[in-house]
Design a protein around this motif. Structure first.
Motif, PDB file in Angstrom:
ATOM      1  N   PRO A  59     -23.156  -6.536  -5.242  1.00  0.00           N
ATOM      2  CA  PRO A  59     -23.267  -5.322  -6.053  1.00  0.00           C
ATOM      3  C   PRO A  59     -24.731  -4.949  -6.259  1.00  0.00           C
ATOM      4  N   SER A  60     -24.965  -3.671  -6.393  1.00  0.00           N
ATOM      5  CA  SER A  60     -26.323  -3.181  -6.591  1.00  0.00           C
ATOM      6  C   SER A  60     -26.861  -3.589  -7.951  1.00  0.00           C
ATOM      7  N   GLN A  61     -28.142  -3.908  -8.006  1.00  0.00           N
ATOM      8  CA  GLN A  61     -28.801  -4.166  -9.288  1.00  0.00           C
ATOM      9  C   GLN A  61     -29.015  -2.855 -10.032  1.00  0.00           C
ATOM     10  N   HIS A  62     -28.961  -1.736  -9.302  1.00  0.00           N
ATOM     11  CA  HIS A  62     -29.202  -0.415  -9.875  1.00  0.00           C
ATOM     12  C   HIS A  62     -27.927   0.415  -9.853  1.00  0.00           C
ATOM     13  N   GLN A  63     -26.807  -0.202 -10.163  1.00  0.00           N
ATOM     14  CA  GLN A  63     -25.521   0.484 -10.123  1.00  0.00           C
ATOM     15  C   GLN A  63     -25.516   1.619 -11.138  1.00  0.00           C
ATOM     16  N   VAL A  64     -25.193   2.837 -10.687  1.00  0.00           N
ATOM     17  CA  VAL A  64     -25.208   4.007 -11.557  1.00  0.00           C
ATOM     18  C   VAL A  64     -24.078   3.918 -12.585  1.00  0.00           C
ATOM     19  N   ARG A  65     -22.887   3.574 -12.130  1.00  0.00           N
ATOM     20  CA  ARG A  65     -21.728   3.409 -13.021  1.00  0.00           C
ATOM     21  C   ARG A  65     -20.983   2.141 -12.631  1.00  0.00           C
ATOM     22  N   LYS A  66     -20.486   1.458 -13.617  1.00  0.00           N
ATOM     23  CA  LYS A  66     -19.669   0.276 -13.350  1.00  0.00           C
ATOM     24  C   LYS A  66     -18.205   0.725 -13.322  1.00  0.00           C
ATOM     25  N   PRO A  67     -17.438   0.325 -12.295  1.00  0.00           N
ATOM     26  CA  PRO A  67     -16.028   0.736 -12.231  1.00  0.00           C
ATOM     27  C   PRO A  67     -15.203   0.057 -13.322  1.00  0.00           C
ATOM     28  N   THR A  68     -14.284   0.811 -13.901  1.00  0.00           N
ATOM     29  CA  THR A  68     -13.397   0.270 -14.940  1.00  0.00           C
ATOM     30  C   THR A  68     -12.196  -0.402 -14.279  1.00  0.00           C
ATOM     31  N   LYS A  69     -11.471  -1.208 -15.033  1.00  0.00           N
ATOM     32  CA  LYS A  69     -10.258  -1.845 -14.496  1.00  0.00           C
ATOM     33  C   LYS A  69      -9.238  -0.795 -14.084  1.00  0.00           C
ATOM     34  N   LYS A  70      -9.148   0.284 -14.865  1.00  0.00           N
ATOM     35  CA  LYS A  70      -8.203   1.355 -14.552  1.00  0.00           C
ATOM     36  C   LYS A  70      -8.578   2.028 -13.228  1.00  0.00           C
ATOM     37  N   GLN A  71      -9.868   2.282 -13.017  1.00  0.00           N
ATOM     38  CA  GLN A  71     -10.328   2.898 -11.781  1.00  0.00           C
ATOM     39  C   GLN A  71     -10.056   1.979 -10.592  1.00  0.00           C
ATOM     40  N   ILE A  72     -10.349   0.694 -10.755  1.00  0.00           N
ATOM     41  CA  ILE A  72     -10.110  -0.269  -9.673  1.00  0.00           C
ATOM     42  C   ILE A  72      -8.622  -0.327  -9.342  1.00  0.00           C
ATOM     43  N   SER A  73      -7.781  -0.271 -10.354  1.00  0.00           N
ATOM     44  CA  SER A  73      -6.335  -0.282 -10.144  1.00  0.00           C
ATOM     45  C   SER A  73      -5.890   0.935  -9.333  1.00  0.00           C
ATOM     46  N   LYS A  74      -6.446   2.109  -9.648  1.00  0.00           N
ATOM     47  CA  LYS A  74      -6.103   3.321  -8.896  1.00  0.00           C
ATOM     48  C   LYS A  74      -6.566   3.216  -7.441  1.00  0.00           C
ATOM     49  N   VAL A  75      -7.757   2.704  -7.247  1.00  0.00           N
ATOM     50  CA  VAL A  75      -8.290   2.560  -5.884  1.00  0.00           C
ATOM     51  C   VAL A  75      -7.463   1.542  -5.113  1.00  0.00           C
ATOM     52  N   LYS A  76      -7.084   0.474  -5.777  1.00  0.00           N
ATOM     53  CA  LYS A  76      -6.252  -0.559  -5.162  1.00  0.00           C
ATOM     54  C   LYS A  76      -4.931   0.050  -4.673  1.00  0.00           C
ATOM     55  N   ARG A  77      -4.319   0.876  -5.509  1.00  0.00           N
ATOM     56  CA  ARG A  77      -3.057   1.527  -5.139  1.00  0.00           C
ATOM     57  C   ARG A  77      -3.267   2.465  -3.942  1.00  0.00           C
ATOM     58  N   SER A  78      -4.373   3.182  -3.946  1.00  0.00           N
ATOM     59  CA  SER A  78      -4.695   4.084  -2.838  1.00  0.00           C
ATOM     60  C   SER A  78      -4.841   3.310  -1.530  1.00  0.00           C
ATOM     61  N   ILE A  79      -5.505   2.168  -1.587  1.00  0.00           N
ATOM     62  CA  ILE A  79      -5.662   1.342  -0.385  1.00  0.00           C
ATOM     63  C   ILE A  79      -4.301   0.837   0.087  1.00  0.00           C
ATOM     64  N   GLU A  80      -3.427   0.469  -0.842  1.00  0.00           N
ATOM     65  CA  GLU A  80      -2.078   0.010  -0.475  1.00  0.00           C
ATOM     66  C   GLU A  80      -1.293   1.116   0.229  1.00  0.00           C
ATOM     67  N   VAL A  81      -1.486   2.355  -0.194  1.00  0.00           N
ATOM     68  CA  VAL A  81      -0.746   3.477   0.376  1.00  0.00           C
ATOM     69  C   VAL A  81      -1.355   3.952   1.701  1.00  0.00           C
ATOM     70  N   PHE A  82      -2.689   4.128   1.739  1.00  0.00           N
ATOM     71  CA  PHE A  82      -3.338   4.754   2.893  1.00  0.00           C
ATOM     72  C   PHE A  82      -4.110   3.791   3.782  1.00  0.00           C
ATOM     73  N   GLY A  83      -4.336   2.573   3.312  1.00  0.00           N
ATOM     74  CA  GLY A  83      -5.188   1.643   4.032  1.00  0.00           C
ATOM     75  C   GLY A  83      -6.632   1.827   3.596  1.00  0.00           C
ATOM     76  N   PHE A  84      -7.512   0.960   4.075  1.00  0.00           N
ATOM     77  CA  PHE A  84      -8.933   1.025   3.720  1.00  0.00           C
ATOM     78  C   PHE A  84      -9.606   1.969   4.707  1.00  0.00           C
ATOM     79  N   VAL A  85      -9.681   3.253   4.357  1.00  0.00           N
ATOM     80  CA  VAL A  85     -10.140   4.274   5.305  1.00  0.00           C
ATOM     81  C   VAL A  85     -11.525   4.843   4.993  1.00  0.00           C
TER      82      VAL A  85
END
Length: 154
Positions: A59-85
């Motif tokens: 992870p970047s030392q200069h991360q602009v925003r830290k992802p929330t658990k809710k955001q990670i959960s949504k991204v995880k679901r997206s990857i399950e549906v569409f793959g890692f694209v």
């Protein structure tokens, strides 16, 4: 703005901190310019697309925003549906430039390696400016109703 300068999006706080350290940043309301960033001749540089082991991504030392658990959960679901694209942007040392939430979702899914694009042609100040520019462009987006429209057609 001079044609020799590239417009860079940057927060006023970061701009003030850089000025305190002797940088030549100049600010208007939303655009910051810096003489160190010249307009590139190659607007579409060749990027190396590689598979990188998730455990090797840092992870970047200069991360602009830290992802929330809710955001990670949504991204995880997206990857399950569409793959890692959508590849992760990384520098030459496997530091994440863009895609922290996708990396965390990949870890949660147990993926061993994921596609990445190396932006090794950028200097560290350019990478920091790119992070801010990508973050700013994402802030300015408006959500459409395309998902609902797609469901209605089916």
């Amino acid at each position: 703005m001079s044609k020799n300068h590239k417009a860079i999006f940057k927060s006023r706080r970061a701009c003030s901190a850089d000025k305190a350290n002797g940088s030549n940043w100049q600010s208007t309301d939303e655009v910051v310019t810096c003489p160190e960033f010249l307009i590139r001749n190659d607007l579409a540089p060749e990027l190396n697309s590689i598979l990188v082991t998730v455990a090797n991504l840092k992870p970047s030392q200069h991360q602009v925003r830290k992802p929330t658990k809710k955001q990670i959960s949504k991204v995880k679901r997206s990857i399950e549906v569409f793959g890692f694209v959508a590849p992760i942007l990384i520098n030459g040392e496997n530091d994440i430039v863009d895609g922290h939430s996708r990396v965390e979702a990949a870890r949660a899914l147990g993926l061993k390696s994921i596609p990445c694009l190396q932006v090794g042609h950028l200097s560290e100040p350019e990478v920091r400016a790119l992070r801010i520019a990508l973050n700013r462009t994402q802030e300015g987006t408006v959500r459409g109703n395309s998902l609902e429209a797609g469901r209605a057609r089916n």
